[in-house]
Each structure stands twice: as structure tokens, then as C-alpha cells.
Design a protein around this motif. Structure first.
Motif, short mmCIF file in Angstrom:
data_model
loop_
_atom_site.label_atom_id
_atom_site.label_comp_id
_atom_site.label_asym_id
_atom_site.label_seq_id
_atom_site.Cartn_x
_atom_site.Cartn_y
_atom_site.Cartn_z
N THR A 172 -17.95 48.00 -34.20
CA THR A 172 -18.47 46.63 -34.27
C THR A 172 -18.01 45.81 -33.08
OG1 THR A 172 -18.48 46.73 -36.69
CG2 THR A 172 -18.58 44.54 -35.69
N ALA A 173 -16.75 45.99 -32.69
CA ALA A 173 -16.19 45.23 -31.57
C ALA A 173 -16.94 45.53 -30.27
CB ALA A 173 -14.71 45.54 -31.41
N ILE A 174 -17.29 46.80 -30.07
CA ILE A 174 -18.01 47.19 -28.85
C ILE A 174 -19.38 46.51 -28.80
CG2 ILE A 174 -19.16 49.13 -27.69
CD1 ILE A 174 -16.79 50.88 -28.64
N ILE A 175 -20.10 46.57 -29.90
CA ILE A 175 -21.43 45.96 -29.94
C ILE A 175 -21.34 44.45 -29.78
CG2 ILE A 175 -23.46 45.55 -31.39
CD1 ILE A 175 -22.99 48.35 -32.59
N ASP A 176 -20.41 43.83 -30.49
CA ASP A 176 -20.27 42.37 -30.43
C ASP A 176 -19.94 41.90 -29.01
OD1 ASP A 176 -20.84 42.18 -33.09
OD2 ASP A 176 -18.76 41.83 -33.75
N GLN A 177 -19.07 42.64 -28.31
CA GLN A 177 -18.69 42.24 -26.96
C GLN A 177 -19.87 42.38 -26.00
OE1 GLN A 177 -15.82 40.79 -26.18
NE2 GLN A 177 -16.46 40.52 -24.05
N LYS A 178 -20.70 43.38 -26.21
CA LYS A 178 -21.89 43.53 -25.37
C LYS A 178 -22.91 42.43 -25.67
CE LYS A 178 -21.53 48.48 -24.60
NZ LYS A 178 -22.18 49.80 -24.68
N LEU A 179 -23.04 42.07 -26.91
CA LEU A 179 -23.93 40.98 -27.27
C LEU A 179 -23.45 39.67 -26.66
CD1 LEU A 179 -24.69 41.81 -31.02
CD2 LEU A 179 -26.25 42.04 -29.07
N LEU A 180 -22.13 39.51 -26.58
CA LEU A 180 -21.56 38.33 -25.93
C LEU A 180 -21.93 38.31 -24.45
CD1 LEU A 180 -19.71 35.84 -26.03
CD2 LEU A 180 -17.77 37.35 -25.60
N ALA A 181 -21.89 39.47 -23.80
CA ALA A 181 -22.28 39.56 -22.40
C ALA A 181 -23.75 39.23 -22.23
CB ALA A 181 -21.98 40.96 -21.86
N LEU A 182 -24.58 39.69 -23.15
CA LEU A 182 -26.01 39.37 -23.09
C LEU A 182 -26.26 37.87 -23.25
CD1 LEU A 182 -27.78 42.26 -25.06
CD2 LEU A 182 -28.14 41.62 -22.67
N GLU A 183 -25.48 37.25 -24.12
CA GLU A 183 -25.61 35.80 -24.29
C GLU A 183 -25.29 35.07 -22.99
OE1 GLU A 183 -23.18 34.45 -27.50
OE2 GLU A 183 -24.21 35.65 -29.02
N GLU A 184 -24.27 35.52 -22.29
CA GLU A 184 -23.93 34.92 -21.00
C GLU A 184 -25.05 35.15 -19.98
OE1 GLU A 184 -21.48 32.95 -20.21
OE2 GLU A 184 -20.51 33.06 -22.18
N MET A 185 -25.66 36.33 -20.02
CA MET A 185 -26.76 36.63 -19.11
C MET A 185 -27.96 35.73 -19.39
SD MET A 185 -26.74 40.80 -19.00
CE MET A 185 -25.70 41.69 -17.83
N GLU A 186 -28.24 35.52 -20.66
CA GLU A 186 -29.42 34.73 -21.04
C GLU A 186 -29.28 33.25 -20.67
OE1 GLU A 186 -29.64 35.66 -25.15
OE2 GLU A 186 -30.48 37.67 -24.83
N LYS A 187 -28.07 32.82 -20.39
CA LYS A 187 -27.86 31.44 -19.95
C LYS A 187 -28.32 31.24 -18.50
CE LYS A 187 -23.76 30.76 -22.88
NZ LYS A 187 -22.28 30.53 -22.87
N ILE A 188 -28.46 32.35 -17.77
CA ILE A 188 -28.81 32.27 -16.36
C ILE A 188 -30.33 32.27 -16.20
CG2 ILE A 188 -28.61 33.41 -14.11
CD1 ILE A 188 -25.97 34.61 -15.08
N THR A 189 -30.86 31.26 -15.58
CA THR A 189 -32.31 31.13 -15.40
C THR A 189 -32.74 31.39 -13.96
OG1 THR A 189 -32.09 28.74 -15.06
CG2 THR A 189 -32.51 29.50 -17.31
N GLN A 190 -31.79 31.39 -13.03
CA GLN A 190 -32.11 31.63 -11.62
C GLN A 190 -31.91 33.10 -11.27
OE1 GLN A 190 -29.09 28.55 -10.55
NE2 GLN A 190 -30.62 27.95 -9.01
#
Length: 372
Positions: free
Chosen positions: A307-325
Motif C-alpha cells: 500500500t505504501a508503494i502505491i500511495d507514494q506513487k499516487l502522491l508523485a502523480l498528484e504533484e505531476m498533475e499540478k504542473i500545467t506547463q
């Protein structure tokens, strides 16, 4: 007395063999590694190979159409096919085993940034061998990225680049050769997989060379070296080895400005492969997550490791999705959002490279100097 000693010896031996897996020396768990490898082979790896070959064929068809009719319309179709093929690669790169590894897919189609001076020199001289070490950064998707997006300021200039009366034919030929090399690579993988499949699923241990060991090592390499570092850490200056120096021109997909799409697809693919998801249907299958659950593997904070591995990757995806440029623009700013992405990705590394490998009794066989 002798009988008691003999009985004690038999008891100790019995306990030892009950607790250990004769193939790998790891603790026995209620997990079918053969079924796991079969799922990875038939539902994850093989359809990923087939998809990549299909996308490479589409890229080839679009290239031929462009060569026959150099126009903005045919250029747009070719660009779209390039993106689909490049996105398809992101998934296959995580299962870099067997024929995928034999052709060295990563180095053959996705070394970036491209060496544009070498590309232009090859075009001018018409004397080149794409398989030569000197051309590793002058072919593959990054070379197409340059040719189809970086050779002019707009579509009209790019059309003029390929229609040039002096070098246009050379440029078209180079474009065709690069695409042909990608398609040839995809076909070699497609043709080689059936023979390798039995070898892959046949070694059910976790020793070096086993299917599980190969998967875990290639999974770690792709996530750590090619995603965390190459896509994010080095261009943004987030990786300590950069000394904080920014190099936005080194992002993947620099000319097309697809860097964000490619990186997000890569992290999404890492989750799908980890969960053993069926490539075509998305159905959950026996994956690395199930293996860790069977092992009751925990983090150093005593949290469920899977669960920790998946959650940490989802956190990284959330940071990526904040980037619009485009990442190239974001990476030009010190301490940018890309550094946040890098830090989130870095949080995955000890989980998959230390905790997961330790739980599975798998040794990391590739070398890097990242200090993880």
C-alpha cells in the motif's frame, strides 16, 4: 539417549525445510510464484509487446504517407502516431526482460536528449549506421521529436525543412531509417517473446536470473534511473548529482513539449505493472503487490509495504498533475514544482529498492551512484 538425539536432529531438519523454499532460500509463503510469472508473461508483458509493435507499425505507415505527401495534414498524423508509440513504450520499458532486454529497447529507442548535431551530420553525409554507439542519441523517439518538432518554428518551416531541394531527400531518408529501426526493434521483440516465455516462467526462484529477480531489477532500474533521474531529477536540478544546475533542454520530449504526458504515463504504467494488471482489460492480476501482501511485508514504519508503494506513487502523480506547463519551462526555475515531483518519486525508491527487494530476497544487480 541416542534415539533422543536422533529425534532432535530430525526435528531441526524438518523445521528448516518447512521454513525455507528450496529454490531460493527465502521463507515459504502462501504465494504461487509460477502463477505470478504466468500472469506477468501472458497478461502484462506479451500484450504490452504486441501493443508496442502495433504502434510502431502505425508510425511506419504514417511516415510513408508523409514521405509521399509532405503536408501539414500528413505531418499532424505522423506526430500523433509518434506520441502513441512513445506512450506505448513507457509501459514496455518496465518489463525489460527477455527479447526486450536483448535488443536493449531503452537505449535503442529512448536516449534523450537527442544529439541534434550528430543527426544533422548524418543527414548531410548520408554515411551512418544507426546501430553504432555514436548514434545512440541520434535515433529513436527523441530523434523523431527533433525532426518533427525542432527543425522549424512552426509547421510551415518544418514542411520546408523536409521539402528543401538540396537536403530534403536526405532528411526524408533519415526520418524513414529511424522509424524503420524502431519497427525492426519492435518486431524482434514480438518474434522473440514466444521462445523466451517458457524460460521466464520456468525459473520460479528469486535468485539472480530468475523471472522474479529480472522483473524486480528492471522495474527498479526503470523507475529509479530512467524516470526519477532522467525525466525529472537531472533537468530540474533536483538530483543532488546536478549540484542544483538546471538543464531544461534535457527533458524527454523537449521539442514536442510532451514531457509531462510521457512522465505521467510512465508512473501510471509503474503502478499497473506493480499490480499485475491485464494490459488490455485493466483487470487486477497476481502482481508484485500480491507477493508483498503474501509476505506480510512492512515498511520501516510498520506500514503495509504494498500500500505504501502505491500511495507514494499516487502522491508523485498528484504533484505531476499540478504542473500545467511543459517540463522544459518548469525546469528553468530553481526549486520548481519538478523538484517536488522528484522528491515524491525519491520517496518511492527505498520502498522498492530496499524494502521490497529485502522482503522478496532479491538482489539488486544494476549499479548506480545515486546514494540511495
Amino acid at each position: 539417549m541416542v534415539n533422543l538425539r536422533f529425534s532432535f536432529f530430525i526435528l531441526v531438519v524438518s523445521i528448516f525445510f518447512t521454513a525455507c523454499d528450496n529454490e531460493s532460500g527465502s521463507e515459504k509463503v502462501d504465494f504461487d510464484r509460477e502463477a505470478f510469472l504466468i500472469n506477468m508473461a501472458d497478461n502484462v508483458i506479451e500484450p504490452s509487446i504486441e501493443n508496442f509493435a502495433s504502434e510502431a507499425e502505425g508510425l511506419s505507415v504514417a511516415t510513408n504517407s508523409f514521405n509521399e505527401n509532405i503536408s501539414i495534414e500528413s505531418l499532424e498524423v505522423l506526430r500523433a502516431e509518434l506520441k502513441e508509440a512513445w506512450l506505448s513504450y513507457q509501459h514496455l520499458a518496465f518489463v525489460h526482460v527477455g527479447p526486450v532486454s536483448s535488443v536493449n529497447l531503452r537505449d535503442r529507442v529512448n536516449i534523450f536528449p537527442p544529439k541534434t548535431d550528430v543527426i544533422e551530420e548524418n543527414i548531410n553525409s548520408q554515411s551512418y549506421v544507426l546501430g553504432a554507439a555514436s548514434n545512440v542519441a541520434a535515433k529513436g523517439f527523441p530523434a523523431l521529436d527533433y525532426l518533427l518538432f525542432g527543425t522549424g518554428n512552426d509547421e510551415e518551416e518544418i514542411i520546408a525543412y523536409f521539402g528543401d531541394p538540396n537536403l530534403g531527400e536526405n532528411r526524408i531518408q533519415y526520418l524513414s531509417d529511424v522509424v524503420e529501426d524502431i519497427q525492426t526493434t519492435s518486431n524482434l521483440i514480438l518474434e522473440g517473446w514466444p521462445d523466451y516465455r517458457s524460460t521466464f516462467i520456468g525459473n520460479t526462484g528469486t535468485d539472480v536470473g530468475s523471472g522474479t529477480s529480472l522483473l524486480v531489477n528492471e522495474y527498479n532500474f526503470q523507475f529509479d534511473i530512467r524516470i526519477k533521474n532522467a525525466k525529472i531529477g537531472f533537468p530540474s536540478g533536483g538530483n543532488p548529482r546536478t549540484g542544483g544546475v538546471l538543464s531544461p533542454e534535457n527533458v524527454e520530449g523537449y521539442y514536442s513539449r510532451w514531457s509531462g504526458d510521457l512522465a505521467e504515463k510512465a508512473v501510471q504504467s509503474s503502478i499497473q505493472v506493480f499490480k499485475g494488471e491485464n494490459f488490455n482489460s485493466g483487470e487486477d492480476g497476481l502482481g508484485l503487490d500480491d507477493y508483498l501482501l503474501a509476505l506480510d511485508a512492512k515498511t520501516r514504519d510498520d506500514l503495509d509495504l504494498s500500500t505504501a508503494i502505491i500511495d507514494q506513487k499516487l502522491l508523485a502523480l498528484e504533484e505531476m498533475e499540478k504542473i500545467t506547463q511543459p517540463y522544459s519551462e518548469v525546469a528553468s526555475t530553481e526549486g520548481s514544482q519538478l523538484v517536488n515531483v522528484y522528491n515524491a518519486l525519491q520517496g518511492v525508491i527505498p520502498l522498492i529498492k530496499v524494502d521490497m527487494t529485502s522482503a522478496m530476497s532479491v538482489s539488486i544487480t544494476f549499479q548506480d551512484n545515486d546514494g540511495d
